[in-house]
Structure formats: C-alpha cells, structure tokens
Write an enzyme that holds these catalytic residues in place. Sequence first.
Site, PDB file in Angstrom:
ATOM      1  N   SER A 179       3.535  -2.599  10.311  1.00 55.23           N
ATOM      2  CA  SER A 179       5.090  -2.700  10.325  1.00 55.23           C
ATOM      3  C   SER A 179       5.677  -4.155   9.893  1.00 55.23           C
ATOM      4  CB  SER A 179       5.467  -2.325  11.835  1.00 55.23           C
ATOM      5  OG  SER A 179       5.179  -0.917  11.976  1.00 55.23           O
ATOM      6  N   HIS A 216      -9.298   0.830   5.262  1.00 52.50           N
ATOM      7  CA  HIS A 216      -8.033   1.014   5.824  1.00 52.50           C
ATOM      8  C   HIS A 216      -8.158   2.005   7.178  1.00 52.50           C
ATOM      9  CE1 HIS A 216      -3.839   2.454   6.543  1.00 52.50           C
ATOM     10  NE2 HIS A 216      -3.486   1.503   5.939  1.00 52.50           N
ATOM     11  N   GLY A 256       2.615   1.870  10.611  1.00 47.46           N
ATOM     12  CA  GLY A 256       3.709   2.679  10.498  1.00 47.46           C
ATOM     13  C   GLY A 256       4.369   3.189  11.915  1.00 47.46           C
ATOM     14  N   GLU A 302      -6.558   4.490   7.796  1.00 47.35           N
ATOM     15  CA  GLU A 302      -6.535   5.837   7.587  1.00 47.35           C
ATOM     16  C   GLU A 302      -7.900   6.551   7.141  1.00 47.35           C
ATOM     17  OE1 GLU A 302      -2.840   5.825   5.554  1.00 47.35           O
ATOM     18  OE2 GLU A 302      -1.806   4.897   7.803  1.00 47.35           O
ATOM     19  N   GLY A 355       2.900  -1.169   4.193  1.00 42.52           N
ATOM     20  CA  GLY A 355       2.974   0.262   3.983  1.00 42.52           C
ATOM     21  C   GLY A 355       4.355   0.687   3.690  1.00 42.52           C
ATOM     22  N   GLY A 356       5.139   1.068   4.573  1.00 48.12           N
ATOM     23  CA  GLY A 356       6.649   1.427   4.693  1.00 48.12           C
ATOM     24  C   GLY A 356       7.443   0.578   3.890  1.00 48.12           C
ATOM     25  N   ASN A 401       0.955  -1.044   0.119  1.00 50.07           N
ATOM     26  CA  ASN A 401       0.083  -0.070  -0.025  1.00 50.07           C
ATOM     27  C   ASN A 401       0.846   1.239   0.093  1.00 50.07           C
ATOM     28  OD1 ASN A 401      -1.614   2.106   0.708  1.00 50.07           O
ATOM     29  ND2 ASN A 401      -2.362   1.429   2.729  1.00 50.07           N
ATOM     30  N   TRP A 402       0.967   1.742  -1.056  1.00 48.56           N
ATOM     31  CA  TRP A 402       2.026   3.037  -1.130  1.00 48.56           C
ATOM     32  C   TRP A 402       1.269   4.253  -0.748  1.00 48.56           C
ATOM     33  CZ3 TRP A 402       4.714   2.776  -6.869  1.00 48.56           C
ATOM     34  CH2 TRP A 402       5.760   1.708  -6.879  1.00 48.56           C
ATOM     35  N   LYS A 403      -0.003   4.210  -0.331  1.00 50.26           N
ATOM     36  CA  LYS A 403      -0.447   5.574   0.087  1.00 50.26           C
ATOM     37  C   LYS A 403       0.036   6.558  -0.533  1.00 50.26           C
ATOM     38  CE  LYS A 403       0.221   3.473   4.822  1.00 50.26           C
ATOM     39  NZ  LYS A 403       0.028   3.549   6.040  1.00 50.26           N
TER      40      LYS A 403
END
Length: 249
Positions: free
Chosen positions: A209, A96, A174, A98, A230-231, A10-12
């Site tokens: 994470s 999600h 994150g 967010e 994500g990261g 998920n590159w956001k």
Amino acid sequence: MKRRKYIIGNWKMNHGLEEIRTFFIDFSKVKMELNCVVAIAPQFIHIPILKELAFTTGNMQIGAQNAAEVDSGAFTGEVSAKSLKDMGVDFVILGHSERRAIYKEGHEILNRKVKNALKNELPVIFCIGETLSERESGKTFEVVKEQIEHGLSGISNSDMQNIVIAYEPVWAIGTGKNASKEEAEEVHQYIRTILPHRKEETSILYGGSVKPDNIDGLLSMPNIDGALVGGASLKATDFKSLCVSASRF
Ligand code: PEP
C-alpha cells in the site's frame, strides 16, 4: 556497491494494450530527470511492448513477475529465466506473497528459482513478509528469517550483488493499510542483520500500500531503499509521483 533508491511497479495481471499505451503517454508527458531506478514488471506477454515503450522514457527497467527453476523441458505454462534473459528482461520478482499463497511456492522451489535466475545473470527481487496472524503472534522476525535463510540458501557473496530484497508484509498488500515507517524500518533493520552476505550494500525495498502520500516518510528511514508498488503503479501520475519522490532522496 552503493545502495540505490528503487521504485518498482508490479502490474500483476493488470493492464491491456490500451491501458499500457495510455500509461506511457501520461508517464512521458512531463519530461524530467529521475534519479532512482524506475522499473515495471508487466504480464509476460507484454514484456516486448514495454521494452519498446520504456525506451522512449529514458532508462526504465522491465522485469518479469516469475521464472521457472530450470532452463527448459516439460514444464507446460512456465517461462524460463534463460528465455527472459534472452528477451532482454532486466530482473525477475520471486517469492511474491501471491505466488507463495496462491501457487503454494515454498522455500525449496523459491531457492531453486533464485539460483536459476542468478545462473542466467537475471537479477532477482526476492520478496518476503509475514501474514497478519504471524505479526499478531509476534512472529515477524522469525518468519522473515526463515524466508531469507531458506530462500537464499547457498547464495554466494558475488551472487548477492544481483539480489534486492522486498519486505512486503502480507497484511499491507492491496489493503490500503501500509506499515508505518517505524514498523517497516524496524523489520528492514533486522533483515539487514540476517542477510547472508553484503549486509550493508544490499538494497531492501518496502512493499504494501505504498502511495504518493506515504512514500516520503518511508524513504526517509535509513534502511528503506525504495518501494515495490502494486496498485499505485498502475496509474502513470501516481507512479511518476513516487519516482519523483524517490529521486529526492
Ligand atoms: C505488491 O503486490 O507487491 C504490492 C505491494 O501491492 P500494493 O502496492 O497494491 O499493496
């Protein structure tokens, strides 16, 4: 249907054109057969270019990070599941944390979005998970049950074939603080019991994470079918390493 291992990035709202090109050059450097579902969800505007670049890497799927609850109309700034499907998008991430926290997406709208995506034959990665205070007050099971019951309300047995669940404890997203494999497995096992249909066939991913140094432990658990990342999905070497790990299970 057999459950599969998934690594979904998920590159956001990250990566511009230059970083995207570098990512794919690095990702393709060492050619190898990946025996898992590999996917990335970039920003909407980059979907066509990722579709093109992904073609060169074999069969990477490309997804969206959101989709509206209706097919068309006066919804300035929204993107419909119907248009995503027309563009060849492979799946959409819905729910999600967010989207829930920043854009106040609650159970009802998420349920409408899930149903609309499925109506358009766009598979859904449906995210659920508790906050730190909910975990600390012993409400994890209650929270995920409510998210599943409302978010997937009215979903048919056959629709369920196009749903993957992502359990993402909000406190782990994150933060560098992942759930231990035992903590994650306990919740995954519980989620399986409360799915409306196809309990054993549905893939349940962990997110929060995930990194090359903790993926193997997580994937070794019987109810963890992959990761939403994500990261660590932003750097090709880390992302590739996650895919190589998942291919071994
Ligand atoms: C996410 O946002 O879905 C996520 C899991 O992020 P991270 O891997 O950075 O914790």
